[in-house]
Scaffold this active site. Structure first.
Site, mmCIF file in Angstrom:
data_model
loop_
_atom_site.group_PDB
_atom_site.id
_atom_site.type_symbol
_atom_site.label_atom_id
_atom_site.label_comp_id
_atom_site.label_asym_id
_atom_site.label_seq_id
_atom_site.Cartn_x
_atom_site.Cartn_y
_atom_site.Cartn_z
ATOM 1 N N GLU A 125 3.449 -13.523 6.804
ATOM 2 C CA GLU A 125 5.014 -12.875 6.487
ATOM 3 C C GLU A 125 5.597 -13.197 7.246
ATOM 4 O OE1 GLU A 125 4.939 -11.269 1.432
ATOM 5 O OE2 GLU A 125 5.919 -10.180 3.070
ATOM 6 N N GLU A 154 0.846 -1.216 0.522
ATOM 7 C CA GLU A 154 0.124 -0.194 -0.189
ATOM 8 C C GLU A 154 0.768 1.258 0.570
ATOM 9 O OE1 GLU A 154 -3.486 1.873 2.474
ATOM 10 O OE2 GLU A 154 -3.111 -0.015 2.544
ATOM 11 N N ASP A 155 2.194 1.104 0.637
ATOM 12 C CA ASP A 155 2.391 2.064 0.650
ATOM 13 C C ASP A 155 4.241 2.561 0.535
ATOM 14 O OD1 ASP A 155 3.152 0.981 2.720
ATOM 15 O OD2 ASP A 155 3.011 2.552 4.319
ATOM 16 N N THR A 156 4.950 1.541 -0.468
ATOM 17 C CA THR A 156 6.298 1.648 -0.297
ATOM 18 C C THR A 156 6.401 0.642 -2.001
ATOM 19 O OG1 THR A 156 7.081 -0.107 1.100
ATOM 20 C CG2 THR A 156 6.778 1.298 2.202
ATOM 21 N N ARG A 157 5.339 -0.181 -2.017
ATOM 22 C CA ARG A 157 5.802 -0.728 -3.098
ATOM 23 C C ARG A 157 6.849 0.362 -4.405
ATOM 24 N NH1 ARG A 157 4.515 -5.345 -6.537
ATOM 25 N NH2 ARG A 157 3.968 -6.447 -4.841
#
Length: 950
Positions: free
Chosen positions: A94, A29-32
């Protein structure tokens, strides 16, 4: 111990075959498309095999089996904690799996805190609290799952990692570079070899691991104590393999006790330590005090793992770690010390001590069987006999290995019973006495070889030692093979002779027992105190066969007298580095086979010095100007090493050395000529003239050396030509002439049918320099005229065995490479970087075994012909004139790696890429229009794609 399957395997001692070097865990959501994408690009650009999930639409369900497999097969897990990380159930699952792999398989886990406070991750506060408020509602029936997520976040946040807000002033590019640098350090480190049969290692490593308490952030010293042969070093190596990736730097320093006895030995180990951790060469440590300062200053902020193996004195520890507090190193550092001395660990201030345990009966029987039968249990009819041996030997791994190996070749019951009867007469658990049985079983020649190695030849090249031992009449080919078979000596990957410390000590103790109180009556002298006392007081006697004294640290400044050698009539091995001798050299033994005298103080060898039986003469760093003034006939001499003799003007007349096999003249800076008689050395196989930078010509007679295998001329910067008859050297396999002034090879080189390696890298004679001047006067490579140069050699025809060819940075232009390049049917590696040609011969396509082609920095190269289907790696970086790739590139079924960085004219790549491709780098290819069809690439094997700044 696990009784299932192969019991000799060990999860701690055997390196795990990782598929990926790094697994990236991050919030889509915020770093890909931002930080994580830049981090991934930087990691792959550095050549680090990095796995990231390419699915941008992760669903809120359990992570896939494919993702679990990727985590399990990754050596390092990087976790990017961002504000929305805890919002994703996928990310949290994960993380739980990653920490499970950390516990079970030793995976390294490194957190990155990207604009989040580590305490928010640790305590699930801030945005992490908001995420868990939602999880508590959504998973109110799965409280254990939520609890496992919380526990995982707390555990991960306590690990050592990187916090953007505290590093590089928040500059992301610098932050990423720091991460990449540290990851590179970790992936470039390789595990240590533990043991051929690591029986019983796992349980012992687990106990030491508990004492280390890696999660704690203090600096901790751990001791591993126990008698010699119990396996302290093996345990320490296994622990090192398990943990070293979790530290910013690591170093395993072997044989500290032995090294400290050598001149400047501790300083050399300090260099080793600094290189291991900082990965910087040329950190020369000339004395221990200097090393102490460098270690303290350079490592004080680093979290390090250091193993000091076999320490027996406090000063040895202080040379690497300072005092009891170990405040030279950063938080979380761990120091492991192995020693036989329990009192020493108290002096050091060790927090925890592990007493190395002997193997239990079942483990002992298994290890013994591995060596005696090459199976993990005894064969039929030998079970009771094997159990009897184990009962007497006890649980000492080294003794079990040696006794087991000694029985491997014995298959008669009577021989086994004889060995057992001898064991019954040995006091239980006295390992030296047990090992002595293996020595007593040797014949006299094998005993002599073993004692010579133990006293003089440990870490020496096996072939060099064999020549000397053969000169002594010891039949080393058979003898060394037998000693290896009996596990009494080993030969490492560099072909150097090695011995376990305990076996070395046993051999030296056997010599000591010859005359406990009078060293001058022993057969071999190696301890510098004993040697100096014998020489200074003229106490040497006829039994002395070997003597070494290394005075490189100038411990003894007063010259000694040759009278000290008057009574040593049997002396055959002599090393007296940097020692001054006064008196008549006629008094030295006439039976010398090996003379090693670095820093030989005279300008020539006196005629009175009898060298008739000499096999190996090593007088490096000498003051020699002329080797000997009168003709010498030395029929037995096989090795002559005059390297770094900075005053040497000319070589001796070689007619008197008919059996010479190795001639080493490296860095003889004043050497002007090689005597014509070198052509008479018909047994010479190795000739090293590296860095003889005043040597202008080679005598034509050198071409008569029909046995020569290796010729090194690298660094002979004034050497312009090779003799025309070079092709007569029919045995030549390696010709290295990098950095010379050679512009053209003789026609006859095509006769060298056994040549496997040819290197002229950086050879720039007058002709090639003129090409460069003309080329550099044009504004761009493409504006330059089409330079045609004389071929570097007329034809490759005949070089059927050539495997490696390096013509890099020779300023070669079009026509310099023969068009029959394709006749090199054995060629595997070709390096042509830094040259001025526009094209390569089309016949390159005929090189059916070529695997590696490097043409980096060929600025005028505008096209590549069709390449052979055998090619595995193509490196063509900074070929700024290149406009298109080979038309058959998509058909190269073995091509694994392609590097095409910094192209300004390349507009397209082949439509389809080969399915074998694993790495494609097209960074800074600014004219590239569109990308190839990646669907043709097998997804599992394709892990690197660099396209930044395209």
């Amino acid at each position: 111990m696990n009784n299932q399957g192969d019991k000799t395997s060990s999860s701690y001692s055997l390196p795990r075959p990782w598929t990926h070097e790094v697994f990236l865990s991050f919030s889509c959501e915020d770093t890909r498309k931002g930080f994580t994408d830049h981090l991934y690009a930087a990691l792959t650009r550095a050549g680090i095999n990095t796995y990231r999930d390419e699915n941008e639409l992760r669903r809120e369900e359990d992570i896939s089996l494919e993702m679990v497999k990727a985590i399990e097969e990754s050596r390092i897990a990087l976790i990017v904690f961002s504000k929305n990380y805890a919002s994703s159930r996928w990310c949290l699952d994960e993380l739980v799996k990653i920490l499970e792999c950390k516990r079970i398989i030793g995976q390294t886990v490194l957190p990155i805190f990207y604009y989040v406070d580590p305490s928010d991750v640790r305590k699930q506060s801030g945005t992490f609290a908001q995420a868990f408020d939602r999880h508590e509602i959504q998973f109110k029936l799965e409280t254990e799952k939520v609890a496992s997520w919380r526990k995982a976040l707390t555990e991960a946040a306590n690990l050592s990692g990187w916090d953007l807000q505290n590093i590089a002033n928040g500059y992301e590019s610098k932050f990423i570079q720091k991460i990449v640098d540290e990851i590179l350090t970790k992936v470039n480190q390789t595990p240590l070899f533990i043991a051929k049969y690591p029986v019983g290692i796992d349980s012992r490593v687990e106990k030491v691991n508990v004492l280390l308490d890696i999660e704690s952030n203090d600096v901790r010293i751990i001791g591993i104590c126990g008698m010699g042969g119990v396996g302290k070093t093996t345990i320490a190596k296994a622990i090192y393999n398990l943990l070293f990736l979790q530290f910013e730097g690591s170093s395993f320093l072997p044989n500290v006790r032995e090294s400290s006895e050598q001149p400047n030995g501790l300083a050399h180990l300090q260099e080793h330590l600094l290189f291991d951790i900082l990965h910087k060469e040329n950190l020369q440590i000339r004395y221990v005090a200097r090393g102490v300062n460098v270690i303290r200053e350079r490592l004080r902020c680093k979290k390090v793992l250091i193993v000091l193996d076999d320490v027996d004195q406090l000063y040895q520890f202080k040379a690497f770690c300072g005092g009891r507090t170990c405040d030279w190193f950063g938080p979380g550092s761990r120091i492991i010390v192995t020693t036989r001395d329990k009192d020493l660990v108290k002096q050091i201030g060790v927090e925890e001590v592990y007493e190395a345990e002997e193997l239990d009966f079942c483990e002992s029987l298994e290890l013994f069987s591995c060596h005696a039968f090459r199976k993990n249990s005894p064969i039929e009819n030998y079970i009771e006999l094997s159990e009897s041996v184990v009962k007497y030997v006890g649980g000492l791994p080294l003794a079990l290995e040696v006794i087991g190996s000694s029985l491997f070749s014995k298959r008669s019951i009577l021989e086994w019973e004889s060995t057992i009867n001898k064991l019954k007469n040995v006091p239980h658990n006295q390992i030296q006495s047990i090992l002595r049985l293996s020595f007593d079983a040797l014949d006299e020649t094998q005993k002599d070889i073993l004692l010579d190695i133990a006293c003089f030849f440990i870490a020496r090249d096996k072939d060099d030692a064999s020549r000397i031992l053969e000169g002594c009449g010891f039949f080393p080919d058979i003898g060394i093979r037998d000693l290896v078979q009996r596990s009494l000596i080993t030969i490492d990957n560099q072909k150097k002779l090695r011995m376990y410390d305990l076996l070395r000590d046993m051999g030296r103790e056997i010599v000591h027992e010859e005359s406990p109180k009078e060293p001058g009556k022993r057969s071999r002298l190696w301890f510098h105190g004993d040697v100096h006392d014998v020489l200074n007081k003229n106490k040497g006697t006829e039994p002395v066969e070997g003597l070494i004294l290394d005075n490189s640290s100038q411990l003894f400044e007063v010259p000694l007298s040759t009278m000290a050698f008057k009574n040593m009539h049997k002396l055959r091995l002599l090393q007296i580095n940097y020692l001054q001798l006064m008196g008549s050299y006629e008094l030295l033994s006439k039976k010398l086979r090996w003379l090693c005298w670095h820093g030989f103080p005279l300008t020539s060898i006196p005629s009175s010095f009898n060298l008739d039986k000499l096999v190996d003469l090593d007088i490096q760093h000498s003051r020699i100007k002329i080797v000997w003034k009168e003709f010498k006939l030395l029929k037995n001499l096989k090795v002559l090493n005059l390297s770094h003799s900075s005053c040497l003007i000319k070589t001796p007349n070689f007619i008197g050395l008919p059996n010479l096999e190795k001639l080493i003249l490296e860095s003889c800076k004043t050497l002007l000529e090689i005597h014509q008689s070198i052509g008479f050395l018909n047994k010479l196989i190795f000739l090293n003239l590296k860095d003889c930078n005043n040597l202008v010509n080679l005598p034509r007679s050198i071409c008569k050396l029909t046995s020569l295998v290796n010729l090194t001329l690298t660094g002979c910067s004034k050497l312009r030509n090779l003799p025309e008859e070079l092709g007569n050297m029919e045995s030549l396999m390696e010709l290295h002439a990098d950095g010379t002034a050679i512009t053209k090879l003789p026609l006859s080189i095509s006769h060298l049918r056994n040549l496997k390696s040819l290197s002229l890298r950086g050879s720039k004679g007058p002709l090639s320099r003129s090409w460069y001047s003309l080329f550099s006067s044009w504004r761009s490579p493409r504006m330059a005229p089409n330079l045609i140069s004389t071929p570097v050699l007329a034809s490759f025809s005949g070089l059927h065995s050539l495997r490696e060819l390096d013509l890099g940075y020779c300023n070669l232009s079009d026509g310099a490479i023969p068009f029959d390049l394709g006749s090199l049917l054995s060629l595997q590696t070709m390096k042509l970087s830094g040259n001025n040609f526009r094209s390569l011969p089309a016949s390159i396509n005929h090189l059916s075994r070529l695997e590696l082609l490097i043409v980096d920095h060929c600025a005028r190269l505008d096209q590549l012909p069709e390449l052979p289907s055998s090619l595995v790696l193509l490196a063509a970086k900074s070929c700024t004139s290149m406009e298109r790739m080979p038309v058959n590139m998509g058909l190269l079924s073995k091509l694994s790696s392609v590097s095409l960085n910094d192209y300004t004219r390349l507009k397209s790549l082949p439509e389809d890429l080969p399915s074998s491709l694993r790495s494609l780098s097209i960074e800074s290819c600014k004219s590239l229009e569109g990308l190839p069809n990646f669907a043709s690439v097998t997804s599992r094997s394709f892990y690197k794609f660099k396209k930044s700044v395209c």
